[in-house]
Write an enzyme that holds these catalytic residues in place. Sequence first.
Site, PDB file in Angstrom:
ATOM      1  N   ASP A 180       2.288   1.754   3.328  1.00  0.00           N
ATOM      2  CA  ASP A 180       3.233   0.729   3.825  1.00  0.00           C
ATOM      3  C   ASP A 180       4.641   1.176   3.425  1.00  0.00           C
ATOM      4  O   ASP A 180       5.596   1.028   4.187  1.00  0.00           O
ATOM      5  CB  ASP A 180       3.001  -0.640   3.164  1.00  0.00           C
ATOM      6  CG  ASP A 180       1.677  -1.287   3.539  1.00  0.00           C
ATOM      7  OD1 ASP A 180       1.276  -1.163   4.715  1.00  0.00           O
ATOM      8  OD2 ASP A 180       1.057  -1.918   2.657  1.00  0.00           O
TER       9      ASP A 180
ATOM     10  N   ASP B 277     -14.941 -11.849   4.094  1.00  0.00           N
ATOM     11  CA  ASP B 277     -13.740 -12.163   3.301  1.00  0.00           C
ATOM     12  C   ASP B 277     -12.715 -12.832   4.226  1.00  0.00           C
ATOM     13  O   ASP B 277     -12.110 -12.184   5.072  1.00  0.00           O
ATOM     14  CB  ASP B 277     -13.203 -10.836   2.748  1.00  0.00           C
ATOM     15  CG  ASP B 277     -11.992 -11.009   1.858  1.00  0.00           C
ATOM     16  OD1 ASP B 277     -11.657 -12.152   1.506  1.00  0.00           O
ATOM     17  OD2 ASP B 277     -11.380  -9.984   1.518  1.00  0.00           O
TER      18      ASP B 277
ATOM     19  N   HIS C 279       0.882  -1.158   0.000  1.00  0.00           N
ATOM     20  CA  HIS C 279       0.000   0.000   0.000  1.00  0.00           C
ATOM     21  C   HIS C 279       0.925   1.214   0.000  1.00  0.00           C
ATOM     22  O   HIS C 279       2.065   1.133   0.480  1.00  0.00           O
ATOM     23  CB  HIS C 279      -0.892   0.017   1.237  1.00  0.00           C
ATOM     24  CG  HIS C 279      -1.929  -1.065   1.227  1.00  0.00           C
ATOM     25  ND1 HIS C 279      -2.031  -2.013   2.217  1.00  0.00           N
ATOM     26  CD2 HIS C 279      -2.901  -1.342   0.325  1.00  0.00           C
ATOM     27  CE1 HIS C 279      -3.030  -2.833   1.923  1.00  0.00           C
ATOM     28  NE2 HIS C 279      -3.564  -2.449   0.774  1.00  0.00           N
TER      29      HIS C 279
ATOM     30  N   HIS D 228     -12.485 -13.025  -3.430  1.00  0.00           N
ATOM     31  CA  HIS D 228     -13.397 -12.019  -3.974  1.00  0.00           C
ATOM     32  C   HIS D 228     -14.304 -12.641  -5.041  1.00  0.00           C
ATOM     33  O   HIS D 228     -15.495 -12.322  -5.122  1.00  0.00           O
ATOM     34  CB  HIS D 228     -12.615 -10.852  -4.589  1.00  0.00           C
ATOM     35  CG  HIS D 228     -11.784 -10.086  -3.596  1.00  0.00           C
ATOM     36  ND1 HIS D 228     -10.995  -9.028  -3.951  1.00  0.00           N
ATOM     37  CD2 HIS D 228     -11.626 -10.222  -2.256  1.00  0.00           C
ATOM     38  CE1 HIS D 228     -10.384  -8.539  -2.884  1.00  0.00           C
ATOM     39  NE2 HIS D 228     -10.745  -9.263  -1.840  1.00  0.00           N
TER      40      HIS D 228
HETATM   41  C1  3MF Z   1      -9.342  -6.582   0.506  1.00  0.00           C
HETATM   42  C2  3MF Z   1      -8.092  -6.835  -0.202  1.00  0.00           C
HETATM   43  C3  3MF Z   1      -7.040  -5.788  -0.059  1.00  0.00           C
HETATM   44  C4  3MF Z   1      -6.196  -5.644  -1.295  1.00  0.00           C
HETATM   45  C5  3MF Z   1      -5.044  -4.723  -1.071  1.00  0.00           C
HETATM   46  C6  3MF Z   1      -4.157  -4.536  -2.263  1.00  0.00           C
HETATM   47  C7  3MF Z   1      -6.265  -5.321   2.135  1.00  0.00           C
HETATM   48  O1  3MF Z   1     -10.236  -7.609   0.422  1.00  0.00           O
HETATM   49  O2  3MF Z   1      -7.941  -7.868  -0.813  1.00  0.00           O
HETATM   50  O3  3MF Z   1      -6.217  -6.152   1.040  1.00  0.00           O
HETATM   51  O4  3MF Z   1      -5.733  -6.862  -1.740  1.00  0.00           O
HETATM   52  O5  3MF Z   1      -5.542  -3.495  -0.713  1.00  0.00           O
HETATM   53  O6  3MF Z   1      -4.844  -4.340  -3.402  1.00  0.00           O
HETATM   54 MG    MG Z   2      -6.539  -8.779  -2.054  1.00  0.00          MG
END
Ligand code: 3MF
Ligand code: MG
Length: 348
Positions: free
Chosen positions: A52, A248, A49, A213
Amino acid sequence: MSQDYRFSFGPWNVHEGADPFGPPVRPSVSLGEKLRLYKTLGFDGVQFHDDDAVPELEELTPGEIVKRAREMRRLLHDEGLVAEFVAPRLWEDSRGIDGGYTANDPGCRQWALERSKRAIDIARELGTELLVLWLAREGTYIRESKNPLEAFRHLLDAVNKLLEYDPKIVIAIEPKPNEPMDQAYLPTVGHALAFASQTVDPARVGVLIETAHVILAGLDPSDEMAFALSMGKLLSVHLNDQNGLKFDEDKSFGSANLRAAFNQVRVLELGGYAATGRFVGLDVKAMRTQKPEVAMRHLANSREVFLRLVEKVRTFPRDLEAQCIANRDYEALEIAILRHLMGLSPAL
Ligand code: 3MF
Ligand code: MG
């Protein structure tokens, strides 16, 4: 095991174990300590990020951000690591509360754009051209809160401005149907790629596909990966697993559905993903039960499962597969796959 693939994860994958119902259960691990873990776990790439890579970037000028990013690149270099991508973390700032690019407040939209340009600056300094957009809050809790037609226009506007800001940057949209929002504007790979085609430079927009996802969207991860790969649009993956339709979970790869994991690996093999030089990214969480000294095993375990499944894909007898397909005997094909995954001879 196969040497063809390179692996990455994000520093957030080693975490303190807090969840919405309870506080941290493990001490924080500094970024420096996390970076030292990468090689020992078999990883070469770091997913970042923006904050980060450059903590507290909202307090810094663009020039200071670039300087800090350069320092981070040196740190990576010293550890023998490379940055895979940078993703602007718009969802934690108060200005991103209603979404960044699709916020109703024009001031918030402007902030989201500027913040994303800083993420691109960081990516450039870290030596990567990949910007990942997980559009966390670009959606709604209730449909009536936004004009969705305007929201799509704002989203397209923002992505176009980012493409124009840096002619080299490549954008990977990471679709997710829900969480934190009730409903996201780009819930699936199909949505993201249709959207990509409408941008000023479709060749520089693709997807990062996360297993969990896709499952949350009720779709099949391997088919989504194949769809993107068939169009040359699979820019990265977030392999993990998900046990049904719930929050998730980011479980270790293959831990909920080994067969589906096998099929994701099969598609990456069929599509020549390794040869693209792109990373096999993981986005996996340690279980909250885990003690600090083992709260990184989920990463090594997921990598191990991936590599063992590469072997499973490569050693599945092609003649048997062809024969089953020619006979349209998919029961025979299915039992052969299941035997193979159970460590038995497929042709028992
Ligand atoms: C949320 C995610 C995220 C993304 C990350 C990088 C925090 O479900 O998957 O993790 O993967 O922001 O794109
Ligand atoms: Mg992700």
